[in-house]
Enzyme design. Structure first.
Site, PDB file in Angstrom:
ATOM      1  N   SER A 142       0.828  -1.185   0.000  1.00 16.70           N
ATOM      2  CA  SER A 142       0.000   0.000   0.000  1.00 16.70           C
ATOM      3  C   SER A 142       0.871   1.246   0.000  1.00 16.70           C
ATOM      4  O   SER A 142       1.712   1.427  -0.853  1.00 16.70           O
ATOM      5  CB  SER A 142      -0.948  -0.043   1.195  1.00 16.70           C
ATOM      6  N   ASP A 297      -8.834  -5.940  -4.568  1.00 16.59           N
ATOM      7  CA  ASP A 297      -8.466  -4.631  -4.021  1.00 16.59           C
ATOM      8  C   ASP A 297      -9.176  -3.518  -4.780  1.00 16.59           C
ATOM      9  O   ASP A 297      -9.059  -3.418  -6.004  1.00 16.59           O
ATOM     10  CB  ASP A 297      -6.944  -4.454  -4.124  1.00 16.59           C
ATOM     11  N   HIS A 326      -8.201  -4.890  -0.038  1.00 14.03           N
ATOM     12  CA  HIS A 326      -6.956  -4.236   0.378  1.00 14.03           C
ATOM     13  C   HIS A 326      -6.547  -4.656   1.792  1.00 14.03           C
ATOM     14  O   HIS A 326      -5.357  -4.788   2.089  1.00 14.03           O
ATOM     15  CB  HIS A 326      -7.109  -2.718   0.305  1.00 14.03           C
TER      16      HIS A 326
END
Length: 395
Positions: A142, A297, A326
């Site tokens: 991320s 995601d 995610h």
């Protein structure tokens, strides 16, 4: 300054260290006085100093989640084999952040920091404290993955291998809109008071609103439709999940720390080094690179990650399957970490990319690749992205 035990208590953050960076000149032009970078290490640096691994952190997360989920015996990041350095972001709440910085740079007057500033601070930590000039692997997910892209473009020869989990090299317009909603959720709370609240808990309504917005895209549609909050997280209802996981996770945090990270997320873009040319920026990368999106995601969809991978010489693109979306980064499913560990083992087994004469590449871009251009300073303020939560959200 505010004393927030969430960022200092051993039970929430474990054992970590602070590297004194002194006065750190930031990409935006301001100087962060008395800057400190939080880090933790695992394993032993060998005599050749060629077994170092850098692990970066994501939005709202600190090094503790990386320690708990990604590092240890049985994982690819095994301290018995590698010297692992986990570095917290500036503004993470543990490193220098608005609430723990002394006036005149505290709270609403904290300088604007960018992902490039994180990488420069991490580079100083590795070189000044440990004498490391080569990384066997740089890995992050991320917002941590955005830092890895910055590393691989800014210091191409220092990074022998790079693994980017659930991240893109340049933020999308969709994320800009999404992350601005996070900023507004926090700052529309009357207790925000222009950024001069007395305690982060005063802004609880704003934190709860932000938690609900993050929950909207952080978890996949399948996660909700299949009520996986029951089977994966052990929560009894949707409200139980939202209150006992999402809101409970964000409420102890400092709003300013989150806003600082949001600002970095929204400005993430390695193409600023090459005048907006993303292909030229990613073409500088010499590392063996694995681009690893998560199947469900909605922050960083696989197709956006695939577009980045196509621009990186020799990169491998592999989708990690997880219906948690995610938030799969938190390793709630054993199957997720099994996939990640397997891919990282494959990557670590690959030899670094040599030059045509067989020698390792020197510090700098590939021959013929564009040099880094001066980064223009933006004239307007925007926001940045929310990344995965830590294992503390587990019921």
């Amino acid at each position: 300054m505010i004393d927030n035990p969430y960022y200092t208590a051993p039970e929430s953050q474990g054992t970590h260290h602070l590297h004194d960076l002194g006065d750190l000149l930031l990409e935006e032009g301001e100087t962060l006085r008395g800057a400190r970078l939080a880090y933790r290490t695992f394993g032993t640096l060998n005599a050749a100093k060629d077994n170092a691994v850098l692990v970066t952190t994501w939005f709202s997360g600190t090094g503790k989640v990386m320690e708990d989920v990604y590092i240890g015996a049985g994982h690819a990041l095994d301290p018995a084999r590698y010297f692992i350095v986990v570095a917290d972001q500036l503004g993470s709440g543990v490193s220098s952040s608005p609430h723990n910085t002394a006036p005149p740079q505290s709270m609403a007057k904290f300088p604007t920091v960018r992902i490039a500033d994180d990488v420069r601070a991490q580079h100083r930590l590795l070189t000044e404290v440990f004498g490391v000039d080569r990384l066997a692997l740089a890995v992050g997910g991320s917002m941590g993955g955005q830092q890895i892209y910055e590393w691989a473009v800014r210091h191409p020869a220092m990074v022998e291998r790079a693994a980017v989990l659930a991240a893109t090299a340049r933020i999308s317009h969709h994320q800009v809109v999404f992350t601005e909603s996070l900023r507004e959720a926090l700052t529309c709370d009357p207790a925000w008071n222009g950024g001069w609240y007395r305690d982060g808990a005063d802004v609880r309504d704003g934190l709860d609103r932000m938690a609900r917005v993050v929950a909207l895209l952080g978890w996949s549609r399948d996660f909700y439709q299949e009520e996986r909050w029951r089977t994966v997280l052990g929560m009894s209802s949707l409200d139980d999940f939202l209150n006992g996981v999402m809101k409970a996770y964000f409420e102890p945090m400092d709003p300013h720390a989150l806003l600082t990270q949001i600002g970095k997320w929204q400005r993430a873009d390695v193409s600023r080094h090459t005048g907006g040319d993303l292909a030229a920026a990613l073409g500088r990368i010499t590392a063996r690179t694995f681009v690893l999106p998560i199947s469900h995601d909605m922050f960083f969809p696989p197709e956006e990650c695939a577009a980045d991978a196509a621009l990186i010489p020799g990169a491998r693109f592999q989708v990690i399957e997880s219906k948690e979306g995610h938030f799969g980064l938190n390793g709630f499913e054993p199957g997720f970490m099994a996939q990640v560990d397997g891919l990282l083992r494959e990557l670590l087994a690959l030899d670094p990319v040599p030059l045509a004469d067989g020698s390792p590449p020197p510090e700098g871009p590939r021959p013929g690749a564009p040099a880094l251009a001066p980064v223009p300073r933006p004239t307007t303020e925007t926001a940045g992205p929310p990344l995965a939560s830590t294992t503390t959200v587990r019921p």
